[in-house]
Design a protein around this motif. Structure first.
Motif: not given
Lengths: 499, 326
Positions: A259-260, A283-284, A307-319, A450-453
């Motif tokens: 979950s999450g 995860g998983g 490796s390429a720059k996006p114009d905008g947006g957000e990336i969250l890891i573990d929230s 538990g790795v996210g693929i």
């Protein structure tokens, strides 16, 4: 009455360093038929066609045209034998006009000058014959759509008066509507007596169009099926392609989705490439990405990986929001990317395989900047063993391994850094069936840990066989999302064509 | 794989490696030339004087060839290395002549080498220009600055440390050759046994793959050019000592000699592969050939023709054997 063979290829063998691409393969083409060539990635279809096109010369074997043995040593020989091959990557000069492309190498002249007007007029006539009167032949190729470029390629072949036309994955870049137009054109060509060899992963097309289907697997000829009455079933072809029942081909997907979200993307965009990409990965979980070639899947992943720059947006890891502006940032945040082209992006081919495996994990095998040989050997041996890389020779240069083992080495490179998320971009392209099955198992094993693929593929079959969920990209936007219980090839194909 | 098979493959690998490696071929060639010369000129060639003379002549080239090898393995080329070396020598001579602390002057010379190398690296990575263009420009800039400082005249230097580095010897071994061997050993160790060396090879072999493996490509390249600048500065110090002066024309053609040694030593122009030992052997081979031609009284201009031909022949033989192996 059986029509005569226009083309016979007998006992064709071709070996590349580390791999036997074709092993005594035979193939026949009758006059005026559409003969489909089927096989998984790496089965040898493209190699066989490149031999016909004079790009490669075979180590062994014989090619006959209209019963006469011919030598095809270069592309000119191929053209002299009235063979035309439309490769996945086109052979048009983008800066020149459509007409100039059609006349390439045999330009019409008026004195020393090119007679452009005459060429455009003649080109227009050819295209009109193909029902393509509305294409303006004075436009330069770089200005027209991919679908039109393909039609121009076919026009060029017809203009050159070919007997044998080879089409390699012609529909991989086409929408549903463009595909229909192409099929109409193909039927016209067949009616004119042109013989077509057709390569496609889309088996509905194969069963619809072909009169016969030849199946290759791992560089070997398997069988030729008759489809004169269009009764052939997709499943029959698939079973021969993978050489076993599908249940054995894909590992059993255990329910390991946590979950999450471990990775969450919000509103990622880049001009002219993709817009408003938002999704979450647990995860998983194994999350598939489908879409036409050029739909933006690869570009999205490159932006996430820094490796390429996006114009905008957000990336969250573990929230937690993270800033990723280079691959080394991404690696620090627990991301790993197995890139689309393992030779250009994944491996240093002239380096030993063991060094390649260590490339992303240098701190793990060194002290004060010096490499500790024992630690290096330990890690390399462990991953060579875990992933069954064959032959188990870490000192051998990466370029001398087969495609499947090269791919395993690229994956191994990432496993030692203990990633939270592994992105695999077309990981099974160009590798043999056995190695594919092993890669699926490696992916399944990672998910169980538990790795996210994230799994990008153009082969729907493997997406459906491996993933928990599939997101479909069309022209840089998310065009659909399907859970395992709603998977179907038709739905995904429609979404991928923007319908 | 069972242990027996593994041992056998390793053994045969070593044997094959011995014959297939560029270094052993070069070594054989050196040996043949030396043996031939010892027979042809028994009382002049194989004397300790002449041997040390050869070493003195090749030491500076071998030192900067270590830097050139790193640069070329990373996929670049440094055409400014010769004038950078000369500039460093001029700077340290100038400041010694000015009368400041000679060791401070030497440090300023080394700093000059570092700055020139660092600038090369920064322009190549940040402006995304080919190394050929940046270092060609930098070579001209360095040469210009040399003439601005010297107006074309030598600056004589008599500081004992500087002279000692250039001309002294320990146990009759020239000090500059000892410095060279230390640098070659360190260079070979760094290239083959450190994280930095592996990263340099990876960048030259496939820059995109290196970047996607999280290697900070720009930082690494800047380090390579800076390191080369340091080696140029050491070369500059030595040459001032050898000539008892900062000579504005001292570094002429050194960039070409270092490239020749590196290429003859088996480093690929395309990047990714090469060895420091190879570069040393390349420098030695070219030095021994030049020396032999002098002893054989060959016209000086013909010597240059001979050296040029050797470069082409050695590389052609290498290409041929490689193609045959494939």
């Amino acid at each position: 009455m059986i029509k005569q063979n226009i083309l016979e290829m007998k006992g064709i063998t071709k070996t590349f360093p580390g791999v036997r691409a074709l092993d005594h393969v035979s193939f026949e083409l009758r006059k005026g038929e559409l003969h489909a060539l089927c096989g998984e990635n790496g089965a040898g279809k493209s190699t066989l066609m490149k031999i016909l096109g004079g790009i490669y010369t075979p180590d062994e074997g014989e090619i006959r045209i209209n019963g006469k043995t011919v030598q095809i040593r270069n592309p000119e020989d191929s053209m002299d034998n009235k063979i035309s091959i439309i490769y996945q990557e086109f052979n048009l000069v983008p800066q020149l006009s459509i007409a100039e492309n059609l006349f390439l190498g045999k330009e019409l002249r008026k004195g020393l000058h090119l007679n452009k007007k005459q060429m455009v007029k003649a080109a227009q006539e050819v295209m009109a014959k193909l029902g393509l009167a509305d294409i303006d032949c004075s436009r330069s190729v770089s200005d027209i759509s991919v679908a039109t470029q393909q039609l121009v390629e076919i026009g060029k072949a017809i203009f050159n008066d070919v007997d044998i036309l080879v089409m390699d994955e012609p529909t991989a870049v086409l929408t549903e509507k463009e595909t229909k137009a192409l099929f109409e054109l193909i039927r016209q060509l067949l009616a004119k007596g042109i013989s077509i060899i057709y390569i496609s992963h889309r088996l509905e097309e194969v069963t619809q169009l072909s009169s016969r289907v030849t199946i290759l697997r791992d560089g070997k000829y398997i069988e030729t099926l008759d489809n004169g009455d269009k009764r052939l079933k997709k499943d029959d072809i698939v079973r021969l392609m993978v050489g076993r029942d599908l249940e054995d081909f894909f590992p059993e997907r255990k329910d390991t989705v946590q979950s999450g979200y471990v990775l969450e993307i919000k509103g990622l965009c880049k001009e002219k490439q993709f817009t408003d990409i938002s999704f979450g990965l647990s995860g998983g979980e194994i999350l598939g990405f489908a879409g036409l070639v050029g739909s933006g899947r690869t570009e999205i992943m490159k932006a996430i990986f820094g490796s390429a720059k996006p114009d905008g947006g957000e990336i969250l890891i573990d929230s937690k929001p993270v800033r990723i502006s280079s691959p080394s940032d991404a690696i620090r945040e627990g991301l790993a990317l197995v890139p689309e082209d393992r030779k250009k992006e994944g491996l240093v081919l002239g380096m030993p395989l063991g060094d390649n495996i260590c490339l992303a994990n240098m701190p793990l095998i060194s002290r004060l900047g010096c490499i500790v040989k024992n630690k290096k050997r330990e890690i390399v041996d462990r991953f060579i063993d875990d992933l069954q890389v064959r032959p188990a020779l870490p000192g051998r240069l990466a370029k001398n391994f087969s495609g499947g083992n090269q791919q395993k080495a690229v994956i191994a490179k990432w496993l030692a850094v203990n990633p939270k998320v592994v992105i695999l971009d077309e990981p099974t392209r160009g590798i043999d069936v056995g190695a594919k099955s092993e890669i699926y198992s490696i992916i399944e094993g990672l998910a169980q840990k538990g790795v996210g693929i994230i799994f990008i593929s153009s082969e729907l079959l493997e997406l459906l066989g491996v993933c928990d969920r599939v997101i479909v990209i069309h022209q840089g936007r998310i065009a659909g999302e399907f859970r395992k219980d709603e998977f179907s090839e038709e739905k995904i194909m429609l979404a991928a064509s923007g319908m | 794989m069972d242990a027996g098979v593994k041992r056998r493959t390793r053994l045969s690998g070593i044997i094959k490696g011995l014959f297939a490696r560029r270094e052993s071929g070069l070594f054989m060639l050196l040996l043949i030339i030396c043996t031939g010369m010892s027979i042809a000129k028994p009382d002049t060639f194989f004397t300790s004087d002449n041997i040390f003379n050869i070493f003195r002549q090749v030491s500076i080239i071998a030192i900067i060839a270590v830097g050139q090898t790193f640069v070329m393995i990373s996929g670049g080329i440094d055409l400014s290395i010769g004038y950078n070396l000369a500039l460093c020598g001029i700077v340290l001579s100038y400041f010694i002549k000015l009368g400041i602390n000679p060791y401070a002057a030497i440090s300023l010379g080394v700093l000059t080498g570092i700055i020139v190398g660092w600038l090369n690296g920064v322009m190549i990575t940040k402006l995304k220009l080919p190394s050929f263009i940046v270092t060609l420009g930098m070579a001209n800039i360095a040469r210009g600055v040399i003439y601005v400082i010297t107006k074309g005249f030598s600056i004589s230097v008599d500081h004992p440390f500087v002279i000692g580095v250039g001309n002294g010897s320990i146990a009759s071994i020239p000090i500059l050759s000892i410095i060279m061997f230390i640098i070659v050993l360190i260079g070979a160790y760094v290239l083959d046994n450190t994280v930095f060396g592996t990263r340099v090879k990876a960048i030259g072999g496939n820059e995109l793959a290196a970047k996607l493996s999280g290697i900070k490509v720009n930082r690494c390249k800047i380090a390579v050019y800076t390191l080369t600048g340091v080696l140029a500065a050491i070369g500059g110090l030595i040459i001032v000592g050898r000539l008892y002066a900062g000579n504005p024309n001292a570094g002429a053609n050194f960039e070409m000699d270092s490239i020749a040694a590196t290429i003859v030593g088996g480093t690929s122009l395309a990047g990714g592969e090469g060895t420091i030992l190879g570069a040393l052997l390349g420098a030695l081979l070219l030095g021994v050939i030049k020396n032999s031609l002098v002893l054989l009284n060959v016209n000086m201009y013909w010597q240059t023709v001979a050296v040029g031909s050797i470069i082409i022949v050695v590389c052609a033989i290498d290409q041929f054997t490689k193609r045959k192996a494939e």
